[in-house]
Enzyme design. Structure first.
Site, PDB file in Angstrom:
ATOM      1  N   LYS A   1       7.043  -3.646  15.455  1.00 14.93           N
ATOM      2  CA  LYS A   1       7.218  -2.630  16.505  1.00 14.93           C
ATOM      3  C   LYS A   1       5.968  -2.480  17.356  1.00 14.93           C
ATOM      4  CE  LYS A   1       7.888   0.986  13.840  1.00 14.93           C
ATOM      5  NZ  LYS A   1       7.737   0.411  12.519  1.00 14.93           N
TER       6      LYS A   1
ATOM      7  N   ARG B   1      10.892   9.246  12.705  1.00  6.94           N
ATOM      8  CA  ARG B   1      11.061   8.507  11.461  1.00  6.94           C
ATOM      9  C   ARG B   1      11.984   9.239  10.494  1.00  6.94           C
ATOM     10  NH1 ARG B   1       5.865   5.425  11.631  1.00  6.94           N
ATOM     11  NH2 ARG B   1       5.785   3.984   9.901  1.00  6.94           N
TER      12      ARG B   1
ATOM     13  N   ARG C   1      -1.352  -9.127   7.762  1.00 11.06           N
ATOM     14  CA  ARG C   1      -1.604  -8.268   8.920  1.00 11.06           C
ATOM     15  C   ARG C   1      -3.059  -7.787   8.919  1.00 11.06           C
ATOM     16  NH1 ARG C   1       2.225  -3.428  10.931  1.00 11.06           N
ATOM     17  NH2 ARG C   1       1.563  -2.214   9.147  1.00 11.06           N
TER      18      ARG C   1
ATOM     19  N   ARG D   1      -5.245  -2.914   6.502  1.00  7.52           N
ATOM     20  CA  ARG D   1      -4.959  -1.499   6.306  1.00  7.52           C
ATOM     21  C   ARG D   1      -4.725  -1.242   4.828  1.00  7.52           C
ATOM     22  NH1 ARG D   1      -0.358   0.111  10.542  1.00  7.52           N
ATOM     23  NH2 ARG D   1       0.414   1.227   8.727  1.00  7.52           N
TER      24      ARG D   1
ATOM     25  N   ARG E   1       6.670   2.000   1.054  1.00  5.86           N
ATOM     26  CA  ARG E   1       6.956   2.311   2.466  1.00  5.86           C
ATOM     27  C   ARG E   1       8.342   1.805   2.857  1.00  5.86           C
ATOM     28  NH1 ARG E   1       2.131  -0.173   5.550  1.00  5.86           N
ATOM     29  NH2 ARG E   1       2.954   0.896   7.364  1.00  5.86           N
TER      30      ARG E   1
HETATM   31  P1  AMP Z   1       2.619   3.132  11.073  1.00  9.53           P
HETATM   32  O1  AMP Z   1       1.344   2.638  11.614  1.00  9.53           O
HETATM   33  O2  AMP Z   1       3.606   3.500  12.154  1.00  9.53           O
HETATM   34  O3  AMP Z   1       3.226   2.235  10.026  1.00  9.53           O
HETATM   35  O4  AMP Z   1       2.281   4.516  10.336  1.00  9.53           O
HETATM   36  C1  AMP Z   1       1.387   4.564   9.240  1.00  9.53           C
HETATM   37  C2  AMP Z   1       1.629   5.799   8.416  1.00  9.53           C
HETATM   38  O5  AMP Z   1       1.451   6.977   9.216  1.00  9.53           O
HETATM   39  C3  AMP Z   1       3.047   5.941   7.858  1.00  9.53           C
HETATM   40  O6  AMP Z   1       3.230   5.209   6.660  1.00  9.53           O
HETATM   41  C4  AMP Z   1       3.138   7.442   7.635  1.00  9.53           C
HETATM   42  O7  AMP Z   1       2.409   7.852   6.486  1.00  9.53           O
HETATM   43  C5  AMP Z   1       2.387   7.986   8.850  1.00  9.53           C
HETATM   44  N1  AMP Z   1       3.319   8.195   9.992  1.00  9.53           N
HETATM   45  C6  AMP Z   1       3.325   7.547  11.191  1.00  9.53           C
HETATM   46  N2  AMP Z   1       4.314   7.990  11.981  1.00  9.53           N
HETATM   47  C7  AMP Z   1       4.967   8.941  11.264  1.00  9.53           C
HETATM   48  C8  AMP Z   1       6.104   9.762  11.526  1.00  9.53           C
HETATM   49  N3  AMP Z   1       6.774   9.690  12.669  1.00  9.53           N
HETATM   50  N4  AMP Z   1       6.483  10.626  10.540  1.00  9.53           N
HETATM   51  C9  AMP Z   1       5.816  10.723   9.380  1.00  9.53           C
HETATM   52  N5  AMP Z   1       4.750   9.980   9.067  1.00  9.53           N
HETATM   53  C10 AMP Z   1       4.327   9.080   9.995  1.00  9.53           C
END
Ligand code: AMP
Length: 210
Positions: free
Chosen positions: A13, A88, A123, A156, A167
């Site tokens: 994404k 989400r 990644r 990460r 996740r």
């Molecule tokens: P991402 O980089 O989008 O994979 O986000 C990394 C982490 O941030 C996720 O695993 C969640 O812990 C938190 N996070 C990001 N966006 C959201 C969201 N919309 N709702 C809840 N937690 C989020």
């Protein structure tokens, strides 16, 4: 264009959001990047989010809804935006509706779990600007260094294989139901992730008609 990108963690994404952002000159808004930035800077919100993020869980809805509400009110969102990683959960999608935001398209990038687990181990992200790379599929020009800002590329913490499985579980339980939510509105489109990044991008652009 007001666009939501859905997809499992690691489905690509973020990368597609950056490419759409370049093509359409609209901001790409990643709640994940905003949360990581807050964690790095040790803000109140960052401190609250840290334990959830590192365990592979979602940050509570009210926290992310607050972040998005503030971000979408900025001037640069007036002509459209790409939401990468928000909503989400169903309550987050309902909150977006209640803000009066009219989304044009919701694009789900589909990738099988098995492929995701493989991909995530390769990644790398820039510790300064958050740009995302892959050691095989999206190599930086210079190993370990961000093309955009020269920052250091790191793994990460939440990309560790055991956290990735958590996740993915969270994704299937809490985020995937959003496909049904948006299908009912007629706004859902699907693009199937391919081996080659450029092939996925072609499908994404075609689905969006851009
Ligand atoms: P991402 O980089 O989008 O994979 O986000 C990394 C982490 O941030 C996720 O695993 C969640 O812990 C938190 N996070 C990001 N966006 C959201 C969201 N919309 N709702 C809840 N937690 C989020």
């Amino acid at each position: 264009m007001k666009l939501i990108l859905l997809g499992a963690p690691g489905a690509g994404k973020g990368t597609q959001a950056e490419l759409i952002c370049e093509r359409l000159s609209i901001p790409s808004i990643s709640t994940g990047n905003m949360i990581r930035e807050a964690m790095k800077n040790g803000t109140e919100m960052g401190k609250k989010a840290k334990s959830f993020v590192e365990a592979g869980n979602l940050v509570p809805d009210e926290v992310v809804i607050g972040i998005i509400k503030e971000r979408l009110s900025a001037d640069d969102c007036a002509n459209g935006f790409i939401l990468d990683g928000f909503p989400r959960t169903i309550p987050q999608a309902e909150a977006l509706d209640n803000m009066g935001v009219e989304i044009d398209t919701v694009l789900s990038i589909e990738v099988e779990d098995e492929k995701i687990v493989k991909r995530m181990s390769g990644r790398r992200v820039c510790e300064s600007c958050g740009a995302s790379y892959h050691i095989e599929y999206k190599k930086p020009e210079k190993e370990g260094v961000c093309n955009l800002c020269g920052g250091k590329l790191i793994c990460r913490k939440d990309d560790a294989p055991e956290t990735v499985l958590d996740r993915l579980k969270v994704f299937h339980e809490q985020t995937e139901p959003l496909k049904g939510y948006y299908e009912k509105t007629g706004k859902l489109k699907l693009a199937y992730g391919q081996e080659e990044l450029s092939d996925t991008t072609a499908l994404v652009f075609k689905a969006l008609g851009i």
